[in-house]
Design a protein around this motif. Sequence first.
Motif, PDB file in Angstrom:
ATOM      1  N   TYR A 155       0.838  -1.201   0.000  1.00 37.32           N
ATOM      2  CA  TYR A 155       0.000   0.000   0.000  1.00 37.32           C
ATOM      3  C   TYR A 155       0.874   1.253   0.000  1.00 37.32           C
ATOM      4  CZ  TYR A 155      -3.610  -3.302   1.335  1.00 37.32           C
ATOM      5  OH  TYR A 155      -4.458  -4.377   1.355  1.00 37.32           O
ATOM      6  N   GLY A 156       0.390   2.302  -0.659  1.00 35.28           N
ATOM      7  CA  GLY A 156       1.086   3.585  -0.615  1.00 35.28           C
ATOM      8  C   GLY A 156       2.516   3.479  -1.080  1.00 35.28           C
ATOM      9  N   ASP A 157       3.452   3.778  -0.167  1.00 37.66           N
ATOM     10  CA  ASP A 157       4.880   3.770  -0.488  1.00 37.66           C
ATOM     11  C   ASP A 157       5.609   2.537   0.020  1.00 37.66           C
ATOM     12  OD1 ASP A 157       4.787   6.310  -1.765  1.00 37.66           O
ATOM     13  OD2 ASP A 157       4.840   7.305   0.189  1.00 37.66           O
ATOM     14  N   SER A 158       4.876   1.533   0.487  1.00 32.65           N
ATOM     15  CA  SER A 158       5.499   0.300   0.973  1.00 32.65           C
ATOM     16  C   SER A 158       5.290  -0.821  -0.045  1.00 32.65           C
ATOM     17  CB  SER A 158       4.904  -0.132   2.319  1.00 32.65           C
ATOM     18  OG  SER A 158       5.211   0.784   3.342  1.00 32.65           O
ATOM     19  N   PRO A 159       6.364  -1.313  -0.668  1.00 33.86           N
ATOM     20  CA  PRO A 159       6.195  -2.407  -1.641  1.00 33.86           C
ATOM     21  C   PRO A 159       5.789  -3.694  -0.953  1.00 33.86           C
ATOM     22  CG  PRO A 159       8.522  -2.008  -1.200  1.00 33.86           C
ATOM     23  CD  PRO A 159       7.774  -0.919  -0.494  1.00 33.86           C
ATOM     24  N   LEU A 160       5.280  -4.616  -1.743  1.00 33.58           N
ATOM     25  CA  LEU A 160       4.983  -5.943  -1.209  1.00 33.58           C
ATOM     26  C   LEU A 160       6.264  -6.648  -0.770  1.00 33.58           C
ATOM     27  CD1 LEU A 160       2.237  -7.310  -3.612  1.00 33.58           C
ATOM     28  CD2 LEU A 160       2.046  -7.104  -1.132  1.00 33.58           C
ATOM     29  N   ALA A 161       6.128  -7.530   0.187  1.00 29.12           N
ATOM     30  CA  ALA A 161       7.277  -8.285   0.669  1.00 29.12           C
ATOM     31  C   ALA A 161       7.679  -9.344  -0.344  1.00 29.12           C
ATOM     32  CB  ALA A 161       6.945  -8.938   2.007  1.00 29.12           C
ATOM     33  N   ALA A 162       8.946  -9.744  -0.274  1.00 23.37           N
ATOM     34  CA  ALA A 162       9.446 -10.822  -1.126  1.00 23.37           C
ATOM     35  C   ALA A 162       9.495 -12.152  -0.387  1.00 23.37           C
ATOM     36  CB  ALA A 162      10.844 -10.462  -1.628  1.00 23.37           C
ATOM     37  N   GLU A 163       9.164 -12.128   0.907  1.00 25.76           N
ATOM     38  CA  GLU A 163       9.206 -13.331   1.733  1.00 25.76           C
ATOM     39  C   GLU A 163       8.118 -13.207   2.795  1.00 25.76           C
ATOM     40  OE1 GLU A 163      12.767 -11.604   4.607  1.00 25.76           O
ATOM     41  OE2 GLU A 163      13.229 -13.026   2.995  1.00 25.76           O
ATOM     42  N   PRO A 164       7.831 -14.277   3.525  1.00 21.89           N
ATOM     43  CA  PRO A 164       6.775 -14.192   4.541  1.00 21.89           C
ATOM     44  C   PRO A 164       6.992 -13.041   5.518  1.00 21.89           C
ATOM     45  CG  PRO A 164       7.406 -16.470   4.185  1.00 21.89           C
ATOM     46  CD  PRO A 164       8.379 -15.636   3.392  1.00 21.89           C
ATOM     47  N   TYR A 165       5.896 -12.446   5.945  1.00 21.67           N
ATOM     48  CA  TYR A 165       5.947 -11.262   6.801  1.00 21.67           C
ATOM     49  C   TYR A 165       4.719 -11.255   7.691  1.00 21.67           C
ATOM     50  CZ  TYR A 165       2.324  -9.244   3.811  1.00 21.67           C
ATOM     51  OH  TYR A 165       1.144  -9.021   3.134  1.00 21.67           O
ATOM     52  N   ASN A 166       4.633 -10.268   8.572  1.00 23.33           N
ATOM     53  CA  ASN A 166       3.475 -10.106   9.442  1.00 23.33           C
ATOM     54  C   ASN A 166       3.222  -8.615   9.632  1.00 23.33           C
ATOM     55  OD1 ASN A 166       2.560  -9.645  12.508  1.00 23.33           O
ATOM     56  ND2 ASN A 166       1.644 -11.533  11.758  1.00 23.33           N
ATOM     57  N   ASP A 167       2.008  -8.173   9.301  1.00 21.88           N
ATOM     58  CA  ASP A 167       1.683  -6.746   9.383  1.00 21.88           C
ATOM     59  C   ASP A 167       1.854  -6.202  10.792  1.00 21.88           C
ATOM     60  OD1 ASP A 167       1.017  -6.148   6.707  1.00 21.88           O
ATOM     61  OD2 ASP A 167      -1.012  -6.935   6.946  1.00 21.88           O
ATOM     62  N   ALA A 168       1.443  -6.959  11.785  1.00 19.12           N
ATOM     63  CA  ALA A 168       1.557  -6.486  13.164  1.00 19.12           C
ATOM     64  C   ALA A 168       3.020  -6.285  13.559  1.00 19.12           C
ATOM     65  CB  ALA A 168       0.874  -7.476  14.108  1.00 19.12           C
ATOM     66  N   ASP A 169       3.879  -7.230  13.195  1.00 20.29           N
ATOM     67  CA  ASP A 169       5.301  -7.090  13.496  1.00 20.29           C
ATOM     68  C   ASP A 169       5.899  -5.885  12.782  1.00 20.29           C
ATOM     69  OD1 ASP A 169       5.211  -9.339  15.086  1.00 20.29           O
ATOM     70  OD2 ASP A 169       6.114 -10.664  13.602  1.00 20.29           O
ATOM     71  N   SER A 209     -10.952  -0.587   9.433  1.00 17.99           N
ATOM     72  CA  SER A 209     -11.260  -1.750   8.599  1.00 17.99           C
ATOM     73  C   SER A 209     -10.154  -2.811   8.699  1.00 17.99           C
ATOM     74  CB  SER A 209     -11.506  -1.310   7.150  1.00 17.99           C
ATOM     75  OG  SER A 209     -11.984  -2.373   6.358  1.00 17.99           O
ATOM     76  N   GLY A 210      -9.440  -3.088   7.596  1.00 17.03           N
ATOM     77  CA  GLY A 210      -8.368  -4.068   7.642  1.00 17.03           C
ATOM     78  C   GLY A 210      -7.262  -3.667   8.596  1.00 17.03           C
ATOM     79  N   GLY A 211      -7.019  -2.378   8.746  1.00 16.52           N
ATOM     80  CA  GLY A 211      -6.065  -1.904   9.746  1.00 16.52           C
ATOM     81  C   GLY A 211      -6.533  -2.189  11.158  1.00 16.52           C
ATOM     82  N   GLY A 212      -7.848  -2.219  11.350  1.00 17.65           N
ATOM     83  CA  GLY A 212      -8.375  -2.601  12.651  1.00 17.65           C
ATOM     84  C   GLY A 212      -8.082  -4.046  12.990  1.00 17.65           C
ATOM     85  N   ARG A 213      -8.103  -4.915  11.985  1.00 18.99           N
ATOM     86  CA  ARG A 213      -7.748  -6.315  12.242  1.00 18.99           C
ATOM     87  C   ARG A 213      -6.306  -6.422  12.710  1.00 18.99           C
ATOM     88  NH1 ARG A 213      -4.914 -10.130  11.159  1.00 18.99           N
ATOM     89  NH2 ARG A 213      -3.792  -8.973   9.567  1.00 18.99           N
ATOM     90  N   LEU A 253      -6.130  -5.252  16.295  1.00 17.57           N
ATOM     91  CA  LEU A 253      -6.592  -6.286  17.225  1.00 17.57           C
ATOM     92  C   LEU A 253      -5.500  -7.326  17.487  1.00 17.57           C
ATOM     93  CD1 LEU A 253     -10.173  -6.743  15.772  1.00 17.57           C
ATOM     94  CD2 LEU A 253      -9.673  -6.173  18.165  1.00 17.57           C
ATOM     95  N   GLU A 254      -4.770  -7.715  16.446  1.00 15.68           N
ATOM     96  CA  GLU A 254      -3.678  -8.672  16.649  1.00 15.68           C
ATOM     97  C   GLU A 254      -2.608  -8.100  17.560  1.00 15.68           C
ATOM     98  OE1 GLU A 254      -0.163 -11.075  14.230  1.00 15.68           O
ATOM     99  OE2 GLU A 254      -1.956 -10.413  13.127  1.00 15.68           O
ATOM    100  N   ILE A 255      -2.229  -6.850  17.319  1.00 11.79           N
ATOM    101  CA  ILE A 255      -1.207  -6.227  18.165  1.00 11.79           C
ATOM    102  C   ILE A 255      -1.672  -6.191  19.615  1.00 11.79           C
ATOM    103  CG2 ILE A 255       0.009  -4.065  18.665  1.00 11.79           C
ATOM    104  CD1 ILE A 255      -0.054  -3.487  15.639  1.00 11.79           C
ATOM    105  N   ALA A 256      -2.915  -5.756  19.834  1.00 11.69           N
ATOM    106  CA  ALA A 256      -3.425  -5.619  21.201  1.00 11.69           C
ATOM    107  C   ALA A 256      -3.578  -6.963  21.889  1.00 11.69           C
ATOM    108  CB  ALA A 256      -4.760  -4.885  21.173  1.00 11.69           C
ATOM    109  N   ALA A 257      -3.885  -8.023  21.123  1.00  9.71           N
ATOM    110  CA  ALA A 257      -4.021  -9.355  21.715  1.00  9.71           C
ATOM    111  C   ALA A 257      -2.671  -9.968  22.043  1.00  9.71           C
ATOM    112  CB  ALA A 257      -4.799 -10.264  20.768  1.00  9.71           C
ATOM    113  N   ARG A 258      -1.692  -9.720  21.200  1.00  9.25           N
ATOM    114  CA  ARG A 258      -0.369 -10.304  21.427  1.00  9.25           C
ATOM    115  C   ARG A 258       0.465  -9.499  22.422  1.00  9.25           C
ATOM    116  NH1 ARG A 258       2.234 -10.490  15.750  1.00  9.25           N
ATOM    117  NH2 ARG A 258       4.060 -10.951  17.058  1.00  9.25           N
TER     118      ARG A 258
END
Length: 245
Positions: A49-63, A80-84, A87-92
Motif C-alpha cells: 500500500y502507498g509507499d510500501s512495496p509488497l514483501a518478497a518473503e513471509p511477513y506479518n503486518d503487526a510485526d 477496517s483491515g487496519g483494525g484487524r 486487534l492482533e497487536i493488542a491481543a499479542r
Amino acid sequence: MTLAHDVTGDGPTVLLLHSTVVDRRMWDPTIPALAEAGFRAVRCDLRGYGDSPLAAEPYNDADDALALLGPGPFAIIGSSGGGRVALEIAARHPARVTTLVLLCTASDDLAPGPRLRAVWDRENALLEAGDIDGAVDLNVTQWVGPEASDQTRSSVRVMQRRVFDIQMAVPEEPPQTAYEYAYADITARTLLVTGAHDLPEFSEVADHLAGVLPAATRMHLPWVGHLPSIERPDLLNPILLDFLR
C-alpha cells in the motif's frame, strides 16, 4: 524492510493503521488534530500500500507496524483491515496497548455475507477483465459514505488505484506469518465505531467484539459509511480525541 511512515507531534504515541482500500493518506485529516491535542501520531503504509512495496518473503503486518515504535505504551486507531491488525497487536501485546479505536473494523472472525461476497466477486471480475478503473469506481461507490465530499472521493480513488497498481504487479504475494492469540486477552479500553451506510458484516464484527473485549464501548453513527475518518473528520475527530484522552 521498514514500512513507509511518518511521525507528527510529541506526547503519548498513537499508531494509525489504514483501511485496505486506501493507504496512510487516509489519516491526513486526523494527524493535525492529534498533534494539536498533544499526541505523537505514527502512521504507516502496510506492505503493498502507498509507499510500501509488497514483501518478497513471509511477513506479518503487526510485526512490521510494531517495529516503528519504541518500547513504551501506545494507543492504536485502526480502520477496517487496519483494525484487524490493531486487534492482533493488542491481543499479542496487551501490556503495551492502552487504548484501541476501531473504525468499521474487520477481524479474524469476519464472515462475509451475500452483499460483501458480491462486491468481492465483482471486483475480481473487473480486474480479471483488465478494467482497473471499473474496479476502482466499484470500491469508491461501495466504501465511501454519502456525506463525503467530491474531493474525498477523488482522494480515495487515487489511493485505491495505487493499491491495485502495486499488488497486481506481483504474480503472487508471500503469506503472512501467523501467530496464536485470542481477542479475549486484550485489556485496552476499546471504542468500536460502525456506521449506518456500511455493510452489515462490520456491525456484526463490532457487536461480537463488544461481547468479547472486557473494556469496550460501542458507537453506531448514522452518517458513517466505511471510512468515517475521511468522510466527516469534523465530526469524527472530536470523538477520537475524547476517547483517547
